[in-house]
Design an enzyme around this catalytic site. Structure first.
Site, mmCIF file in Angstrom:
data_model
loop_
_atom_site.group_PDB
_atom_site.id
_atom_site.type_symbol
_atom_site.label_atom_id
_atom_site.label_comp_id
_atom_site.label_asym_id
_atom_site.label_seq_id
_atom_site.Cartn_x
_atom_site.Cartn_y
_atom_site.Cartn_z
ATOM 1 N N ASP A 20 13.164 1.215 1.786
ATOM 2 C CA ASP A 20 12.632 -0.061 2.274
ATOM 3 C C ASP A 20 12.384 -0.034 3.779
ATOM 4 O OD1 ASP A 20 11.740 -2.646 2.037
ATOM 5 O OD2 ASP A 20 13.729 -3.566 1.962
ATOM 6 N N ASN A 68 6.550 -5.827 -6.932
ATOM 7 C CA ASN A 68 5.593 -5.373 -5.918
ATOM 8 C C ASN A 68 4.139 -5.523 -6.374
ATOM 9 O OD1 ASN A 68 7.758 -2.681 -4.729
ATOM 10 N ND2 ASN A 68 7.490 -4.725 -3.870
HETATM 11 C C1 IPE Z 1 12.377 -3.071 -3.050
HETATM 12 O O1 IPE Z 1 11.823 -3.381 -1.820
HETATM 13 C C2 IPE Z 1 11.427 -2.232 -3.847
HETATM 14 C C3 IPE Z 1 11.138 -0.916 -3.308
HETATM 15 C C4 IPE Z 1 11.657 -0.345 -2.259
HETATM 16 C C5 IPE Z 1 10.166 -0.159 -4.048
HETATM 17 P P1 IPE Z 1 11.128 -4.803 -1.540
HETATM 18 O O2 IPE Z 1 10.724 -4.787 -0.132
HETATM 19 O O3 IPE Z 1 10.082 -5.046 -2.556
HETATM 20 O O4 IPE Z 1 12.340 -5.794 -1.806
HETATM 21 P P2 IPE Z 1 12.557 -7.301 -1.327
HETATM 22 O O5 IPE Z 1 11.357 -8.075 -1.744
HETATM 23 O O6 IPE Z 1 12.714 -7.281 0.152
HETATM 24 O O7 IPE Z 1 13.813 -7.728 -1.999
HETATM 25 C C1 IPE Z 2 9.153 -0.376 1.018
HETATM 26 O O1 IPE Z 2 8.721 -0.897 2.237
HETATM 27 C C2 IPE Z 2 8.032 0.167 0.170
HETATM 28 C C3 IPE Z 2 7.678 -0.665 -0.995
HETATM 29 C C4 IPE Z 2 8.303 -1.726 -1.389
HETATM 30 C C5 IPE Z 2 6.544 -0.216 -1.777
HETATM 31 P P1 IPE Z 2 8.151 -2.377 2.363
HETATM 32 O O2 IPE Z 2 6.693 -2.348 2.120
HETATM 33 O O3 IPE Z 2 8.924 -3.294 1.498
HETATM 34 O O4 IPE Z 2 8.431 -2.671 3.895
HETATM 35 P P2 IPE Z 2 9.022 -4.015 4.512
HETATM 36 O O5 IPE Z 2 10.281 -4.328 3.775
HETATM 37 O O6 IPE Z 2 7.983 -5.070 4.323
HETATM 38 O O7 IPE Z 2 9.262 -3.680 5.924
HETATM 39 MG MG MG Z 3 10.618 -4.356 1.770
#
Ligand code: IPE
Ligand code: IPE
Ligand code: MG
Length: 250
Positions: A20, A68
């Site tokens: 993340d 997502n």
């Molecule tokens: C969790 O990250 C899913 C992945 C890393 C693929 P998100 O960024 O989607 O999670 P939330 O929404 O902050 O809980």
């Molecule tokens: C994790 O990084 C990757 C996916 C969930 C696909 P994020 O895209 O959630 O990055 P932040 O949390 O918005 O910084």
């Molecule tokens: Mg995230």
């Protein structure tokens, strides 16, 4: 933090990672979120290599959750394109490092090209044996549990099982994660303190490790740090500390 401090005899067999913070990493440099995702590929390489070198047998990476799909379409498209490109490009490295690829999640949601690339890489690497890299793609634990419940209900309806036979073992066997032991260690980057629908059943007794490091900055040393912290924890599984010390001294 170095690799030598890690006790190889006490290595987790299975590590799961919520990768993340890509978006925030990019934003901090005035870049588009997608740049964060493509920069995260290097961290995937580092962690896979780091785990394989140590002797970790299974590594599950949460790459894309069911939720997502609700992100802006441009970001979803960019992530799918990146996925296809990365799988294609990294298959050679997986072969070189003797790593087998697998995936958990709702594959029917994936665009055709992505699914084909994924299936091909899984097929190409299927005889590799040093480590298994499991991509959680279009995955959510509730999705998995709901599907498993449906399958079990169907078995009961058809008279293949009695309700009394439904236990932990049958549920374990019916989840898409059934081929792998449950992770002993779960790492989440970017400072968020939640599970976000990842391996809810399988993480029941895992050690959870949270770090503020954003995923594109995550390197082998960060992995070692997480494993060292894991090795310093006492896993009690509901017992008392005294019982655990007694077991250890036997
Ligand atoms: C969790 O990250 C899913 C992945 C890393 C693929 P998100 O960024 O989607 O999670 P939330 O929404 O902050 O809980
Ligand atoms: C994790 O990084 C990757 C996916 C969930 C696909 P994020 O895209 O959630 O990055 P932040 O949390 O918005 O910084
Ligand atoms: Mg995230």
């Amino acid at each position: 933090m170095s690799k030598d401090q890690i006790d190889i005899a006490k290595l987790p067999k299975h590590i799961a990672v919520i990768m993340d913070g890509n978006g925030r990493w990019a934003k901090a440099q005035g870049m588009m979120r997608v740049f964060g995702h493509s920069s995260g590929v290097k961290s995937v390489r580092e962690v896979s290599e780091g785990c394989a070198e140590l002797g970790v047998e299974y590594l599950t990476l949460y790459a894309f959750s069911t939720e997502n799909w609700n992100r802006p379409q441009v970001e979803v498209n960019a992530l799918m394109t990146l996925l296809v490109k990365t799988i294609k490009k990294e298959t050679a490295t997986l072969m070189k490092n003797d790593i087998k690829l697998d995936a958990i999640g709702d594959r029917s949601m994936l665009p055709k090209e992505c699914l084909e690339e994924l299936n091909e890489a899984i097929e190409t690497t299927r005889n590799n044996s040093r480590m298994t890299l499991i991509l959680a793609l279009s995955y959510s634990s509730k999705w998995d549990i709901v599907n498993a419940t449906r399958k079990i209900a169907q078995m009961a309806k058809e008279g293949d099982i009695e309700p009394e036979e439904i236990g932990e073992e049958l549920i374990n066997k019916t989840l898409t994660t059934h081929k792998y032991p449950h992770p002993e260690l779960m790492i989440r980057t970017s400072g968020e303190l939640r599970i976000s629908n990842f391996l809810l059943w399988e993480l029941a007794y895992s050690e959870l490790y949270f770090t503020d490091v954003l995923w594109p900055d995550f390197r082998k040393k960060d992995l070692y740090e997480a494993i060292l912290e894991y090795q310093n924890r006492e896993r009690r599984f509901g017992k008392t500390s005294e019982q655990i010390s007694e077991l250890k001294s036997k």
